[in-house]
Design a protein around this motif. Structure first.
Motif, short mmCIF file in Angstrom:
data_model
loop_
_atom_site.label_atom_id
_atom_site.label_comp_id
_atom_site.label_asym_id
_atom_site.label_seq_id
_atom_site.Cartn_x
_atom_site.Cartn_y
_atom_site.Cartn_z
N VAL A 58 48.79 5.74 -11.73
CA VAL A 58 49.66 6.92 -11.43
C VAL A 58 50.24 7.25 -12.78
O VAL A 58 50.28 8.69 -12.85
CB VAL A 58 51.02 6.25 -10.77
N TYR A 79 43.51 8.34 -6.46
CA TYR A 79 42.84 7.26 -5.72
C TYR A 79 41.77 7.60 -5.29
O TYR A 79 41.41 8.73 -4.86
CB TYR A 79 43.92 6.99 -4.67
N ASN A 106 41.54 0.59 -10.94
CA ASN A 106 41.92 0.96 -9.65
C ASN A 106 41.98 -0.01 -8.63
O ASN A 106 40.91 -0.46 -8.22
CB ASN A 106 41.82 2.48 -8.87
N LEU A 147 52.39 13.94 -2.31
CA LEU A 147 51.43 13.48 -1.56
C LEU A 147 49.92 13.82 -1.83
O LEU A 147 49.05 13.50 -1.85
CB LEU A 147 51.54 14.07 -0.14
N LEU A 193 48.19 12.37 -5.04
CA LEU A 193 47.25 11.26 -4.75
C LEU A 193 45.79 11.45 -4.73
O LEU A 193 45.09 10.53 -5.18
CB LEU A 193 47.78 10.60 -3.16
N ARG A 194 45.47 12.50 -4.40
CA ARG A 194 44.02 12.99 -4.46
C ARG A 194 43.49 12.74 -5.64
O ARG A 194 42.30 12.52 -6.12
CB ARG A 194 43.89 14.44 -4.18
N ARG A 239 45.47 11.85 3.47
CA ARG A 239 45.39 12.14 1.95
C ARG A 239 44.77 11.07 1.35
O ARG A 239 44.90 9.84 2.08
CB ARG A 239 46.78 12.40 1.38
N HIS A 276 48.24 -0.19 -10.04
CA HIS A 276 48.80 1.12 -9.28
C HIS A 276 49.58 1.90 -10.34
O HIS A 276 49.25 3.18 -10.49
CB HIS A 276 49.57 0.96 -8.19
N ALA A 297 51.04 9.33 4.08
CA ALA A 297 49.64 9.53 3.33
C ALA A 297 48.53 9.14 4.31
O ALA A 297 47.46 10.25 4.39
CB ALA A 297 49.43 8.67 2.14
#
Lengths: 345, 767, 363, 242
Positions: free
Chosen positions: D22, C329, B571, C322, C325-326, C243, D18, C238
């Motif tokens: 995702v 990342y 990441n 939104l 995302l938790r 977030r 990214h 975000a």
């Protein structure tokens, strides 16, 4: 690896019928003042119940704990007391001074013990050390490095519980055990060895010390304090030429040995053995020049050790004079007769 | 205590809407993030994806203010007791406390430790969950019991049935005495010639001897690659200086041994060097200290000795000259003074139940809640225009520790570590237990890397006894150690991702850990505390079905790990956070005494499995992993790569074991008269090991644990069946210094990137 | 008097939420005195918007639901189950109810060092910036206050949020709260401009800032017209909603919750939802600006509700994005977030303005 | 030796990573690979080797104290029963479940169970007496099925089976060589008869005769517990193969 499923243990005669063996011992030895406090009984006691209470050997909770096996009577050197005296048999009478260790005199007790350890004859020697207040403490010496503690050599003139530790030492040892002790302790060890093969095999070296008498710690200390000697300040004690010399941090105090007679334990007054005739080797200061130790070699094992010391050159050997000992031997025997005469009166 | 306990439940039982209160409280028992000891690992598993406590509405979250439950995870030390009470006081009513793990009940394996307390004397406890560590299921059972209690049904979840014992005959028996054997006035020596043939040794000894010319130094080769230099206390510094000049660049251990019957302390510095030729060699620099407690310190020559000296200052009540630290470091203010001296005695074991009363030493709870700061820090901080942030021990990202952070804006100017919150006094306890009893004890150094901890201790015993391990056992041990290493990395990586705010990474790894623990469970019967490795072998053989399972495991974790890599390791946010953060150059890393993969990440090629191979390591194909950057990222990546190597080792071991004829797993020498235990020790464990006595001397063994060099040093008097002194230097303890130095000058948030990258585990460090 | 009431009722009746499906029932209900009046009042569009949707009731409902959705969704991604046992039949959907009731019944601790009045006020007051912007966001055709400057007003009010967080962090008088507050302030500077500029890009594109007009203009959704602006706006929101990866002020592992570290009981319950309020408003705004608001295939029988449903659905979608995302990342560092806010996101939003201008000029 | 090099992403790689992250999340959201075991409703199937609560078979026990002596936590202490023999009790407030006791028990008198999920409200109740260890205890069970972890070469699967998992484990007693006590140095025996006193089975008997004590070990009944060997102050006894 076999073993017996059935065996028989010889039991000694009971001195007092319907009472414990220890009661018999107490009546015959301890209460009669014969007891030398060698603690051989404490050594053999299977429940480890015998100890010194108020300067007397006792088994306080014997009603509950005593197994009544009679071992204490079997090993007590004073139970069936045949006093030893004189010089005894010896192989060699000599004087020596250790080059490695400085002791009170020639440092030969330490030298013999350490040499025996180095030879692999024994792996530990039982010594008496002391704490700051001169209370005797038994020390299992394994190695010369432990001598650095500094309180192992030197005479303490108080009873020590050497033999109480002997069984532990005997059970822990791999090669053998060496013991240092007064004549009464030596007799105790011999008795143990006579009775029990365990000790016969494992106590390899018994060093006897020349001994006129020994004192109870508390009595000696209060006596010394009366003389103005503080135990904390004491560096060493010595008896030379009938005088007790206490060296302290800030000076010396001397007085006549005779004066000590008022605190002489009864067990010592019946002892006639000055030179520890039953030992493998006796060591003392009398009988040689100052700075030398008198060494009386009696047993084979000690002979080997002395030979080893000679070979390695660890000690300087001199001339010993057995004649010098006579006075003290006679003194001790004489005291015994005085004492027994007193008793008769 | 009882009043406080009842008050909380009464709040829910009384007043209007009591049913609503009870309903909501029951389904919303949030334990606060207060990790007190090793059971915290199983708490993590209970909230991890394997059990997911959140199903029951039990969400581990935040800090005391926002939660309503404390789950006391195991040991509460005197130091942590203060925090526990404070956390409890901070928590709004109604609140509940569950204690999990034996340590928090009657003390468990640490029951006679000088540094523990009983949580129920500090806070009111609702439920006790037994285990060491408890299983997640048991933990959830505790939560369920609490839910039931709130509902109104307050009971134990177990009921015993009383059976009648059938008696045949009556006879009054005498109970036996203690099995422990303590030699009187033992001889304690650390320079007994080993009489080993070690070719390069003579050369080295000569070299050292020539360097030390003119100084008092007796040089003894005690064992292969082990040299003891005995000197006088006033010359130790000079010798240290000269040794440091010839490449001995770090200290592996500082040790003190109290020998009261000889009125001395033995001071030991175990030193080594990271240059190729010196790598596997340990020099024990030793001197006897008599009659004083001011010791010559060497932390100005070797900085890596610093924290260890501080620790010994606490434990022995001594002062090291030259060490800047003058106050208490590890212990709580009201811990007994100098507890590691022999004159301080622990409670003795009893083997007979008297009056049906459990045996617990009386321990007073701490009288005040004060956890002092180092003196002068506050003033200094004010003067410099900085500010102070105290992180932990109750903090989501502190671990079981307090970090005293000095900040200048967002920049960390200094961190003062405050360890000892999980100091369970293992070294002291080990001195009073049989050699075999210390196996579970030392395993609890690090419950996430138990096999390596176990192995380190057992290898020291084996080195002393000079026993060899049967080949089969060696492979089993290697396999288990590597599984444990993987488990530990997975744990650390999980905590790392949590520190980075990435709970998904944590969960993914927890799924993998769940698989690993299942494997441990099937092999040994326990998830986290296998106690599987015994001197001379392992407890029992590993069957073919288990080998299949382990073989499967090595490939089965890869797909899931790939997902972890996709979502976390690769990441870009992670890369941004950790790259170039907390850089330690090679020199710094060596100077501060960092060990293991973290040292390798700074470019030092040092892995004990390579340089002093043990068990089956040198017959297997694997590579040492290093890196040059020395930042948080490579510290993490090096371990990640090592995990791949470990997987390779495990699968090689599985193959070898499958192809090997079934045979003994414990060496004959150890078994002696009890050869029937050669494949499974069941039935003979006590008889074989109860009376284990080590030969006289000191036996120092290095083991590569998951986080680096683990040093066990056992001092034996040759006669007692308990060790005279055991010194443990864990990798986390050594890495603490590096961690602190790496964080200096970085931003506040970077601290967690560094902390996480070091995989720092306070229980392991505190011992 | 009666006249005024009559006039008011007429006014209300003229602007009722039209639901053809429910007309028969409503007509009967209107006939009942008092209840009918009340109904008319509630169904009066401005009031309906403020009270029901997108206003108070929807907000409340979402606050109950959103954390649950978040926990369930994140749990699902994380290979676990999430809240469940409380109501196993429905996947534990009432979990938040239990949590909030528990907070409600729990003690509220105001610690000695807190600045008491503010400490108590700010969590409650923080509902103001949450509710006010909702008055200007249309759910389909339903809007509380029509204004040609609606979009700007919403943006202006959204930026009020940090003030309240600063307030409660300051009132906490705790070190972690303080650091969190400062971080909040910093992050605020990081996203604010980008957020406004990217919204500005859309206003330029549409040529109006009247929310109703904006949603009406999006035959093609704004996200396709100007994806750059959408991306910039999404990232900025975000950041605005803290977030992950921008959960910097709260940063559980670093600051143990940051500004709200000292809050307990229902006060914490109120703060806990602030970030979800923000998520809702910004998602609403995003729906409005980029996803066409309430536009979508009209379901005739629902009348006005059709647009409302589309709006809610789209908003939900943005919110879920939104929230998710938790699970994806880790967290950026403060300086990195600021750099991202000022550098790529700001650049993106500027480019977005350019794109808009180009499109306006070209089309 | 291998060197790890820190990656450096280009802009393109940045975007790609990214997207990958995702994508992973989306994939898992759609088809999750859940591994959750819903304890209390279901419990994990523990292997037979599981180290849980212990139950005790007094008929097998030879009162050798091995369990009490080896217990690292001193959780096992022996309680004198009415017949004068000593049987183990376990304080679960100390027990660390290492099962050293079980591995030390030469007769298999201690038996494992898979019980481990227990909560007590009272610390004193955690001390389990001998009488309570004989019958398996009753625990609150809410499980309707059990979950087995199946690890094949590709992944972990959870196999759910309806029904309660059996918590008792049938473990055969360990293989052992019978041993008995015997005297290797009868001359050093003091005749203190401590061995008779500690022998819980009355195997060593003494009879006082006129001139001494006769000691007899009943080899038929000797269990080889070794207590006499341990307690003999002169170490004249030893365990030998029968």
């Amino acid at each position: 690896m076999g073993g017996l499923l059935e065996w028989k243990v010889r039991a000694p005669d009971k001195p007092m019928k319907d009472r414990l063996y220890f009661d018999g011992l107490k009546a015959n030895v301890i209460d009669t003042g014969l007891c030398s406090r060698c603690l051989t009984c404490a050594c053999i006691c299977p429940v480890d119940g015998i100890r010194v209470v108020d300067d007397k050997v006792d088994f306080p909770d014997r009603e509950e704990r005593c197994r009544d096996c009679g071992a204490c009577i079997r090993v007590c050197p004073r139970f069936d007391y045949r006093p030893k005296y004189g010089m005894g048999d010896y192989l060699e009478f000599t004087a020596a001074r250790s080059k490695r260790f400085s002791g009170q005199d020639g440092g030969m007790v330490t030298e013999i013990m350490i040499s025996a350890i180095e030879m692999g004859m024994i792996d530990r020697g039982l010594f008496v050390g002391r704490d700051e207040r001169w209370r005797p403490q038994v020390f299992h010496l394994h190695d010369s490095s432990q001598l650095e503690v500094g309180t192992l050599s030197g005479t303490k003139y108080t009873f020590a519980t050497v033999l109480k530790e002997l069984k532990k030492a005997v059970l822990l040892t791999r090669n053998g055990v060496g013991v240092v002790g007064t004549p009464c302790i030596v007799s105790g060890v011999r008795k143990l060895q006579m009775e029990f093969p365990l000790f016969r095999d494992r106590v390899r070296l018994v060093i006897g010390l020349f001994c006129t008498e020994n004192f109870h710690y508390d009595e000696l200390m209060s006596f010394l304090e009366k003389k103005g000697i503080k135990p904390e300040m004491l560096i060493k004690t010595d008896i030379t030429k009938g005088r007790f010399i206490a060296t302290m941090v800030d000076g010396e105090v001397k007085f006549k040995v005779k004066e000590l007679e008022e605190i002489l334990p009864s067990g010592c007054s019946v002892c006639t053995d000055f030179t520890a005739v039953e030992s493998d080797v006796s060591v003392g200061s009398v009988g040689s020049e100052p700075g030398f130790s008198t060494v009386v070699v009696r047993g084979k094992s000690a002979e080997e050790v002395i030979a080893y010391i000679r070979e390695k050159g660890y000690a300087e050997f001199g001339e010993g004079d057995p004649g010098q000992l006579d006075f003290l031997i006679d003194y001790k025997v004489g005291r015994f007769y005085v004492k027994t005469k007193d008793d008769k009166d | 205590m009882n009043d406080e306990k009842n008050r909380n439940i009464d709040i829910l039982r009384t007043g209007p809407f009591s049913w609503l209160k009870r309903w909501s409280a029951r389904w919303s028992l949030w334990p606060c993030h207060f990790v007190t000891s090793c059971c915290g690992v199983e708490l993590a598993h209970a909230s991890g994806c394997g059990y997911d406590m959140e199903r029951l509405g039990t969400l581990t979250m935040g800090i005391s203010r926002q939660t309503n439950t404390i789950i006391v995870e195991g040991t509460i030390t005197r130091k942590m007791a203060r925090a526990l009470r404070i956390v409890w006081e901070q928590m709004p009513d109604p609140k509940f406390v569950n204690v999990i793990g034996a340590c928090g009940q009657r003390g468990g394996i640490f029951w006679n430790s000088y540094h523990i307390t009983h949580p129920h004397t500090i806070v009111p406890v609702d439920f006790f969950v037994p285990g060491c560590p408890v299983t997640p299921e048991a933990l959830i059972r505790g939560v369920r019991a609490l839910q039931k209690k709130i509902e109104g049904e307050d009971r134990d979840t177990i009921r015993f049935k009383k059976a009648n014992l059938q008696f045949k005959e009556r006879k009054k028996n005498m109970p036996p005495t203690s099995p422990k054997l303590l030699a009187p006035t033992p001889l304690i020596r650390n320079d007994i010639p080993g009489g080993v043939g070690w070719e390069d040794g003579d050369e080295l000894v000569e070299m050292v001897r020539s360097r030390l010319k003119g100084l008092t130094a007796s040089i003894t080769v005690t064992d292969e690659r082990r040299i003891t230099i005995r000197t006088r206390e006033d010359e130790i510094k000079e010798i240290a200086k000269r040794l440091s000049e010839i490449g001995f660049d770090h200290v592996k251990s500082v040790n003190l041994v109290d020998v009261p019957h000889e009125k001395k302390l033995i001071l030991e510095y175990v030193i080594s060097g990271y240059s190729k030729s010196l790598m596997p060699i340990l020099i024990t620099l030793t001197a006897d200290i008599r009659g004083k407690y001011d010791l010559p310190g060497l932390s100005d020559i070797w900085q890596s000795a610093d924290y260890t000296e501080r620790e010994l200052q606490d434990l022995f009540g001594v002062r090291f000259e030259g060490n800047s630290w003058n106050e208490i470091f590890m212990l709580a203010p009201d811990t007994p003074q100098s507890p590691l001296r022999k004159s301080f005695r622990l409670e003795e074991e009893e083997y007979i139940l008297k009056d049906g009363v459990p045996l617990t030493p009386h321990i007073d709870p701490p009288s005040d809640l004060n956890a002092p700061l180092p003196s002068g820090v506050l003033e200094e901080v004010e003067e410099m225009g900085e500010y102070l942030v105290l992180v932990g021990p109750h903090h989501t990202g502190s671990g079981h520790m307090r970090w005293i952070m000095r900040l200048d804006g967002d920049i960390i100017t200094e961190i003062i570590p405050d360890p000892g919150y999980v100091h369970r006094s293992m070294e002291k306890i080990a001195e009073s237990r049989l050699y075999i009893q210390n196996i579970p004890l030392f395993e609890r150094l690090c419950i996430v890397d138990p096999v390596n901890m176990n192995l380190g201790y057992v290898r020291a015993i084996e080195r002393a006894l000079k026993v060899d391990v049967p080949e089969r056992a060696a492979y089993i041990r290697t396999m288990m150690a590597e599984l444990s290493r993987i488990g530990c990395f997975i744990y650390d990586a999980g905590i790392f991702s949590l520190f980075m705010g990435h709970s998904t990474g944590f969960m993914y790894l927890w799924a993998i850990r769940e698989m690993l623990l299942e494997t441990f469970l099937r092999i040994t019967g326990s998830r986290c505390s296998p106690s599987f490795i015994l001197p001379g072998g392992v407890r029992r053989d590993v069957g073919d079905d288990l080998l299949d399972l382990i073989g499967n495991l090595t490939t089965a974790i890869l797909p899931r790990f790939k997902k972890f890599e996709d979502i976390f390791v690769r990441n870009p946010v992670l890369l941004a956070r950790v790259k170039g953060v907390g850089v330690l150059s090679r020199d710094e890393a060596v100077r501060y005494g960092i060990v293991g993969p973290f040292l390798r990440a700074s470019g030092v090629e040092y892995d004990i499995r390579k340089i002093e191979p043990y068990d089956a390591y040198d017959s297997l194909g694997w590579e040492m992993i290093t890196a040059d950057d020395g930042d948080s990222l490579v510290r993490f990546l090096v371990r990640l790569e090592e995990m791949r190597e470990s997987l390779g080792i495990v699968s090689q071991c599985v193959d070898v074991l499958k192809g090997m004829r079934k045979g003994d797993v414990i060496s004959e020498e150890i078994l002696g008269d009890y050869q029937e235990g050669s494949r499974d020790i069941r039935g003979s464990l006590y008889r074989v090991y109860g009376n284990l006595v080590l030969p006289r001397g000191e036996w120092t063994v290095l083991t590569e644990a998951a986080r680096g060099t683990l040093l066990f040093s056992i001092m034996s008097d040759g006669e007692s069946n308990v060790p005279y002194r055991v010194r443990v230097i864990t990798p986390s303890w050594m890495n603490l210094r590096g961690l602190i130095e790496a964080a200096r000058g970085e931003r506040m948030a970077d601290f967690w990137a560094i902390y996480g990258s070091f995989g720092y585990f306070p229980p392991e460090a505190d011992r | 008097m009666t006249g005024t009431v009559e006039a008011l009722i007429n006014l209300m009746m003229a602007d009722q939420v039209a639901i053809p499906l429910l007309d028969p029932i409503l007509n009967i209900l209107y006939g009942i005195p008092l209840l009918g009046h009340l109904l008319a009042l509630i169904l009066w569009k401005p009031l309906f918007a403020a009270l029901i949707c997108p206003g108070f009731a929807t907000l409340g409902g979402l606050l109950m639901l959103l954390p649950w959705i978040e926990r369930k969704l994140v749990a699902r991604i994380q290979w676990r189950i999430g809240p469940h046992e409380i109501l196993p039949q429905m996947g534990g959907v009432i979990q938040l109810l239990a949590d909030s009731l528990r907070f409600l019944f729990q003690e509220v601790i105001v610690h000695r060092d807190a600045k008491q009045p503010y400490f108590l006020q700010f969590p409650v007051l923080s509902f103001i910036p949450a509710l006010l912007p909702l008055l200007f966001i249309p759910a389909g055709t339903i809007i509380a206050i029509e204004s040609p400057y609606g979009a700007q007003i919403v943006l202006a009010m959204v930026t009020l949020f940090p003030l309240f967080i600063l307030g409660l962090g300051w009132a906490s008088n705790s070190r972690f709260a303080y650091i969190g507050t400062v971080r909040e302030a910093f992050v605020y500077f990081g996203y604010e401009i980008a957020l406004i500029v990217s919204a500005f890009a859309m206003i330029v594109l549409y040529g109006t800032s009247d929310p109703l007009a904006i949603s009406g203009m999006q035959q093609v959704p704004g996200i396709i017209l100007n994806p750059v602006a959408a991306l910039a706006f999404f990232i900025a929101s975000a950041m605005a909603t803290s977030r992950l990866p921008f959960e910097i002020p709260e940063a559980d592992q670093e600051l143990a919750g940051g500004p709200h570290v000292e809050y307990s009981g229902i006060l914490f319950g109120l703060i806990y939802v602030i970030s979800y309020e923000k998520v809702y408003i910004l998602s609403g705004l995003m729906t409005l600006l980029f996803l066409g608001g309430g536009s979508g295939p009209e379901i005739r029988v629902l009348g006005d509700l059709s647009g409302l449903i589309w709006f809610i659905l789209k908003t939900l979608l943005v919110m879920i994005a939104l929230i998710a995302l938790r699970a994806i990342y880790p967290r950026y560092r403060l300086d990195q977030a600021l750099r991202i806010g000022w550098n790529p996101v700001f650049t993106l939003s500027t480019i977005a303005v350019g794109v808009s201008l180009m499109e306006v000029l070209l089309l | 030796m291998r060197k790890v090099v820190a990656p450096d992403y280009t802009v393109f790689e940045h975007v790609k990573r990214h997207v990958e992250a995702v994508k992973t999340a989306i994939r898992e959201a759609i088809i999750p690979e859940s591994v959750t075991c819903s304890y209390p409703k279901e419990r994990r199937k523990m292997p037979a080797s599981f180290r849980g609560y212990l139950i005790f078979d007094p008929d097998r026990c030879i009162s050798c104290f091995g369990c009490a002596f080896i217990c690292p936590a001193n959780a096992i202490r022996m309680k004198e029963a009415e017949d004068g023999r000593y049987y183990p009790t376990i304080d679960y407030g100390k027990c660390i479940f290492c099962h050293f006791c079980l591995d030390s028990c030469p007769e298999g008198a201690l038996k494992p169970t898979k019980i481990h999920d227990v909560a007590y409200r009272d610390l004193d109740r955690m001390l389990t007496l001998t009488e309570e260890m004989i019958e398996p205890p009753e625990i609150i069970r809410e499980d309707k099925r059990y979950v087995e972890y199946v690890i094949d070469g590709r992944d972990l699967h959870l196999r759910r089976v309806d029904g309660e998992d059996e918590l008792l484990v049938d473990l055969p007693p360990p293989s052992k060589v019978e041993r008995i006590a015997s005297c290797i140095d009868p001359e050093s025996c003091t005749g203190c008869r401590i061995c008779e006193e500690v022998c819980e089975h009355g195997v060593i008997r003494s009879s006082v005769e006129e001139d001494g004590v006769r000691m007899v070990i009943d080899s038929e009944r000797c269990t080889g517990c070794g207590l006499c060997v341990k307690e003999c102050s002169m170490r004249v006894l030893r365990l030998v193969r029968r």
